[in-house]
Design a protein around this motif. Structure first.
Motif, PDB file in Angstrom:
ATOM      1  N   ILE A  22       0.707  -1.313   0.008  1.00 29.06           N
ATOM      2  CA  ILE A  22      -0.117   0.053   0.093  1.00 29.06           C
ATOM      3  C   ILE A  22       0.689   1.226  -0.152  1.00 29.06           C
ATOM      4  O   ILE A  22       0.493   2.240  -0.571  1.00 29.06           O
ATOM      5  CB  ILE A  22      -1.051   0.032   1.172  1.00 29.06           C
ATOM      6  CG1 ILE A  22      -1.848   1.131   1.296  1.00 29.06           C
ATOM      7  CG2 ILE A  22      -0.025   0.037   2.573  1.00 29.06           C
ATOM      8  CD1 ILE A  22      -3.110   0.749   0.147  1.00 29.06           C
ATOM      9  N   ILE A  23       2.158   1.090   0.775  1.00 27.34           N
ATOM     10  CA  ILE A  23       2.885   2.335   0.751  1.00 27.34           C
ATOM     11  C   ILE A  23       3.566   2.703  -0.758  1.00 27.34           C
ATOM     12  O   ILE A  23       3.344   3.861  -1.008  1.00 27.34           O
ATOM     13  CB  ILE A  23       4.050   2.089   1.799  1.00 27.34           C
ATOM     14  CG1 ILE A  23       3.638   1.705   3.178  1.00 27.34           C
ATOM     15  CG2 ILE A  23       5.134   3.265   1.660  1.00 27.34           C
ATOM     16  CD1 ILE A  23       4.734   1.340   3.895  1.00 27.34           C
ATOM     17  N   GLU A  24       3.798   1.673  -1.459  1.00 29.11           N
ATOM     18  CA  GLU A  24       4.184   1.979  -2.856  1.00 29.11           C
ATOM     19  C   GLU A  24       3.344   2.358  -3.736  1.00 29.11           C
ATOM     20  O   GLU A  24       3.474   3.395  -4.352  1.00 29.11           O
ATOM     21  CB  GLU A  24       4.833   0.565  -3.722  1.00 29.11           C
ATOM     22  CG  GLU A  24       6.198   0.305  -2.960  1.00 29.11           C
ATOM     23  CD  GLU A  24       6.288  -0.455  -1.712  1.00 29.11           C
ATOM     24  OE1 GLU A  24       5.322  -0.921  -1.264  1.00 29.11           O
ATOM     25  OE2 GLU A  24       7.138  -0.426  -0.787  1.00 29.11           O
ATOM     26  N   VAL A  25       1.988   2.027  -3.400  1.00 24.00           N
ATOM     27  CA  VAL A  25       1.039   2.678  -4.257  1.00 24.00           C
ATOM     28  C   VAL A  25       0.655   3.984  -3.951  1.00 24.00           C
ATOM     29  O   VAL A  25       0.318   4.836  -4.963  1.00 24.00           O
ATOM     30  CB  VAL A  25      -0.376   1.917  -4.042  1.00 24.00           C
ATOM     31  CG1 VAL A  25      -1.517   2.329  -4.686  1.00 24.00           C
ATOM     32  CG2 VAL A  25      -0.045   0.495  -4.470  1.00 24.00           C
ATOM     33  N   TYR A  26       0.750   4.452  -2.858  1.00 24.76           N
ATOM     34  CA  TYR A  26       0.297   5.937  -2.157  1.00 24.76           C
ATOM     35  C   TYR A  26       1.665   6.690  -2.654  1.00 24.76           C
ATOM     36  O   TYR A  26       1.274   7.916  -2.852  1.00 24.76           O
ATOM     37  CB  TYR A  26       0.057   5.941  -0.879  1.00 24.76           C
ATOM     38  CG  TYR A  26      -1.569   5.641  -0.780  1.00 24.76           C
ATOM     39  CD1 TYR A  26      -2.566   6.705  -0.685  1.00 24.76           C
ATOM     40  CD2 TYR A  26      -1.979   4.614  -0.562  1.00 24.76           C
ATOM     41  CE1 TYR A  26      -3.680   6.512  -0.353  1.00 24.76           C
ATOM     42  CE2 TYR A  26      -3.370   4.294  -0.562  1.00 24.76           C
ATOM     43  CZ  TYR A  26      -4.353   5.138  -0.535  1.00 24.76           C
ATOM     44  OH  TYR A  26      -5.649   5.241  -0.160  1.00 24.76           O
ATOM     45  N   LEU A  36       2.774  11.393  -8.812  1.00 26.11           N
ATOM     46  CA  LEU A  36       2.094  11.733  -9.981  1.00 26.11           C
ATOM     47  C   LEU A  36       1.516  13.216  -9.802  1.00 26.11           C
ATOM     48  O   LEU A  36       1.585  14.020 -10.660  1.00 26.11           O
ATOM     49  CB  LEU A  36       1.124  10.558 -10.282  1.00 26.11           C
ATOM     50  CG  LEU A  36       1.335   9.306 -10.819  1.00 26.11           C
ATOM     51  CD1 LEU A  36       0.445   8.325 -10.949  1.00 26.11           C
ATOM     52  CD2 LEU A  36       2.041   9.858 -12.268  1.00 26.11           C
ATOM     53  N   LYS A  37       1.055  13.347  -8.543  1.00 25.83           N
ATOM     54  CA  LYS A  37       0.311  14.707  -8.331  1.00 25.83           C
ATOM     55  C   LYS A  37       1.323  15.899  -8.119  1.00 25.83           C
ATOM     56  O   LYS A  37       1.203  17.040  -8.494  1.00 25.83           O
ATOM     57  CB  LYS A  37      -0.616  14.705  -6.954  1.00 25.83           C
ATOM     58  CG  LYS A  37      -1.710  13.685  -7.308  1.00 25.83           C
ATOM     59  CD  LYS A  37      -2.868  13.607  -6.279  1.00 25.83           C
ATOM     60  CE  LYS A  37      -3.939  12.647  -6.420  1.00 25.83           C
ATOM     61  NZ  LYS A  37      -5.003  12.655  -5.507  1.00 25.83           N
ATOM     62  N   LEU A  38       2.319  15.497  -7.272  1.00 29.15           N
ATOM     63  CA  LEU A  38       3.415  16.510  -7.186  1.00 29.15           C
ATOM     64  C   LEU A  38       4.210  16.892  -8.332  1.00 29.15           C
ATOM     65  O   LEU A  38       4.831  18.097  -8.300  1.00 29.15           O
ATOM     66  CB  LEU A  38       4.344  16.072  -5.907  1.00 29.15           C
ATOM     67  CG  LEU A  38       3.650  15.885  -4.409  1.00 29.15           C
ATOM     68  CD1 LEU A  38       4.638  15.386  -3.380  1.00 29.15           C
ATOM     69  CD2 LEU A  38       3.114  16.991  -3.971  1.00 29.15           C
ATOM     70  N   GLU A  39       4.463  15.862  -9.065  1.00 24.34           N
ATOM     71  CA  GLU A  39       5.438  16.238 -10.298  1.00 24.34           C
ATOM     72  C   GLU A  39       4.450  16.323 -11.707  1.00 24.34           C
ATOM     73  O   GLU A  39       5.088  16.247 -12.775  1.00 24.34           O
ATOM     74  CB  GLU A  39       6.260  14.963 -10.455  1.00 24.34           C
ATOM     75  CG  GLU A  39       7.148  14.856  -9.240  1.00 24.34           C
ATOM     76  CD  GLU A  39       7.782  13.303  -9.190  1.00 24.34           C
ATOM     77  OE1 GLU A  39       7.884  12.908 -10.372  1.00 24.34           O
ATOM     78  OE2 GLU A  39       8.271  13.058  -8.086  1.00 24.34           O
ATOM     79  N   ALA A  40       3.132  16.556 -11.598  1.00 18.48           N
ATOM     80  CA  ALA A  40       2.306  16.988 -12.560  1.00 18.48           C
ATOM     81  C   ALA A  40       2.686  17.953 -13.590  1.00 18.48           C
ATOM     82  O   ALA A  40       2.312  17.715 -14.712  1.00 18.48           O
ATOM     83  CB  ALA A  40       0.790  17.141 -12.034  1.00 18.48           C
ATOM     84  N   ASN A  41       3.310  18.762 -13.243  1.00 18.28           N
ATOM     85  CA  ASN A  41       3.854  19.668 -14.071  1.00 18.28           C
ATOM     86  C   ASN A  41       5.241  19.903 -14.474  1.00 18.28           C
ATOM     87  O   ASN A  41       5.784  20.601 -14.756  1.00 18.28           O
ATOM     88  CB  ASN A  41       3.283  21.196 -13.518  1.00 18.28           C
ATOM     89  CG  ASN A  41       1.982  21.696 -13.836  1.00 18.28           C
ATOM     90  OD1 ASN A  41       1.133  20.935 -14.288  1.00 18.28           O
ATOM     91  ND2 ASN A  41       1.744  22.869 -13.523  1.00 18.28           N
ATOM     92  N   ARG A  46      11.438  15.935  -8.590  1.00 12.74           N
ATOM     93  CA  ARG A  46      11.045  14.725  -7.698  1.00 12.74           C
ATOM     94  C   ARG A  46      11.716  15.172  -6.116  1.00 12.74           C
ATOM     95  O   ARG A  46      12.622  15.562  -5.861  1.00 12.74           O
ATOM     96  CB  ARG A  46      11.765  13.490  -7.902  1.00 12.74           C
ATOM     97  CG  ARG A  46      11.234  12.383  -6.809  1.00 12.74           C
ATOM     98  CD  ARG A  46      11.130  10.991  -7.668  1.00 12.74           C
ATOM     99  NE  ARG A  46       9.979  11.107  -8.551  1.00 12.74           N
ATOM    100  CZ  ARG A  46       9.909   9.938  -9.276  1.00 12.74           C
ATOM    101  NH1 ARG A  46      10.567   8.824  -9.124  1.00 12.74           N
ATOM    102  NH2 ARG A  46       8.657   9.938 -10.130  1.00 12.74           N
ATOM    103  N   LEU A  47      10.734  15.026  -5.063  1.00 11.73           N
ATOM    104  CA  LEU A  47      11.154  15.314  -3.951  1.00 11.73           C
ATOM    105  C   LEU A  47      11.109  13.976  -3.035  1.00 11.73           C
ATOM    106  O   LEU A  47      11.977  13.933  -2.107  1.00 11.73           O
ATOM    107  CB  LEU A  47      10.126  16.490  -3.236  1.00 11.73           C
ATOM    108  CG  LEU A  47      10.171  17.706  -3.810  1.00 11.73           C
ATOM    109  CD1 LEU A  47       9.250  18.793  -3.133  1.00 11.73           C
ATOM    110  CD2 LEU A  47      11.791  18.389  -3.617  1.00 11.73           C
ATOM    111  N   ILE A  48      10.184  13.101  -3.413  1.00 11.09           N
ATOM    112  CA  ILE A  48      10.176  11.764  -2.694  1.00 11.09           C
ATOM    113  C   ILE A  48      11.101  10.813  -3.239  1.00 11.09           C
ATOM    114  O   ILE A  48      10.978  10.540  -4.167  1.00 11.09           O
ATOM    115  CB  ILE A  48       8.668  11.354  -2.705  1.00 11.09           C
ATOM    116  CG1 ILE A  48       7.708  12.488  -1.870  1.00 11.09           C
ATOM    117  CG2 ILE A  48       8.452  10.040  -1.702  1.00 11.09           C
ATOM    118  CD1 ILE A  48       6.353  11.951  -1.985  1.00 11.09           C
ATOM    119  N   GLN A  49      11.935  10.665  -2.403  1.00  7.21           N
ATOM    120  CA  GLN A  49      13.314   9.651  -2.937  1.00  7.21           C
ATOM    121  C   GLN A  49      12.899   8.218  -2.396  1.00  7.21           C
ATOM    122  O   GLN A  49      12.764   8.208  -1.223  1.00  7.21           O
ATOM    123  CB  GLN A  49      14.393  10.110  -2.704  1.00  7.21           C
ATOM    124  CG  GLN A  49      14.686  11.506  -3.069  1.00  7.21           C
ATOM    125  CD  GLN A  49      14.748  12.052  -4.519  1.00  7.21           C
ATOM    126  OE1 GLN A  49      14.764  11.190  -5.279  1.00  7.21           O
ATOM    127  NE2 GLN A  49      14.523  13.251  -4.909  1.00  7.21           N
TER     128      GLN A  49
END
Length: 224
Positions: free
Chosen positions: A191-195, A201-206, A210-213
């Motif tokens: 579930i963690i990988e999914v979220y 996807l939402k944070l990098e939509a534009n 990447r901030l979540i490594q």
């Protein structure tokens, strides 16, 4: 650091009196004696609170309120005014003032209002979290990447809040499961990988960076 207060008052003796009282209370103080200087000082020094006389040479206190508010300045403003009609009070508040003190006033009342507004601002600031160009408001549950608003589900928000609360700290999958999903979570640990994927996807939509490594074999970290 002690709060910085801007006093905009054309009566020099009154301005000096307020300045001395505020400094005695431990505040940093800047003083301006006309409207234009007041606006420039407010924009350049970004004080924590403004004490603003209604009647000023050049630009009125009411007009200063309007100009600051229309340019997005949210600093608390206390108006000093000799006007005590209900319509005047309404006009002051409509222009963007947060409070008003009617002349002549007791310095104790003015100081109490200063403390109240600074306390409220501090409480609001404690809800705001930021990392790089990512901002999260715990109170309103709003998220922005630079000026772009990002819609998150409740669980996506909880996950991002946990990550932004521990910037540059590698968080294990077990830590994330326990903190975000709870001790009694019995579902699939994937579930963690999914979220994380949803969040990216939402944070990098534009096309943002990447901030979540991913830290392979361990978990995740919020870092540039």
């Amino acid at each position: 650091m002690n709060a910085h207060i801007l006093v905009v008052e054309d009566e020099v003796k009154l301005a000096q009196f307020i300045e001395l009282e505020l400094k005695y209370e431990g505040y940093q103080v800047s003083v301006a004696h006309d409207g234009l200087t007041g606006i420039e000082t407010a924009r350049q020094s970004t004080p924590d609170l403004i004490i603003l006389d209604w009647m000023l040479p050049g630009v009125s206190g009411l007009e200063i309120c309007r100009r600051l508010r229309t340019t997005g300045v949210k600093i608390p403003i206390i108006l000093l005014t000799a006007k005590d009609e209900i319509s005047d009070r309404v006009a002051g508040l409509d222009a963007g003032a947060d409070d008003y003190v009617v002349k002549p006033f007791s310095v104790e009342e003015l100081l109490a209002r200063v403390r109240a507004h600074l306390r409220r601002t501090t409480e609001e600031d404690s809800h705001l979290m930021q990392f790089s160009d990512l901002r999260l408001n715990r109170s309103s549950r709003e998220v922005h990447r630079d000026s772009r608003a990002i819609e998150l589900t409740a669980k996506e928000f909880d996950l991002l809040e946990y990550l932004i609360s521990h910037p540059r700290q590698v968080l294990s999958r077990d830590q994330i499961l326990e903190r975000v999903w709870g001790y009694d979570f019995m579902g699939d640990s994937n579930i963690i990988e999914v979220y994380i994927r949803y969040l990216r996807l939402k944070l990098e939509a534009n096309g943002e960076k990447r901030l979540i490594q991913t830290v392979r074999g361990v978990g995740y970290v919020l870092r540039e």
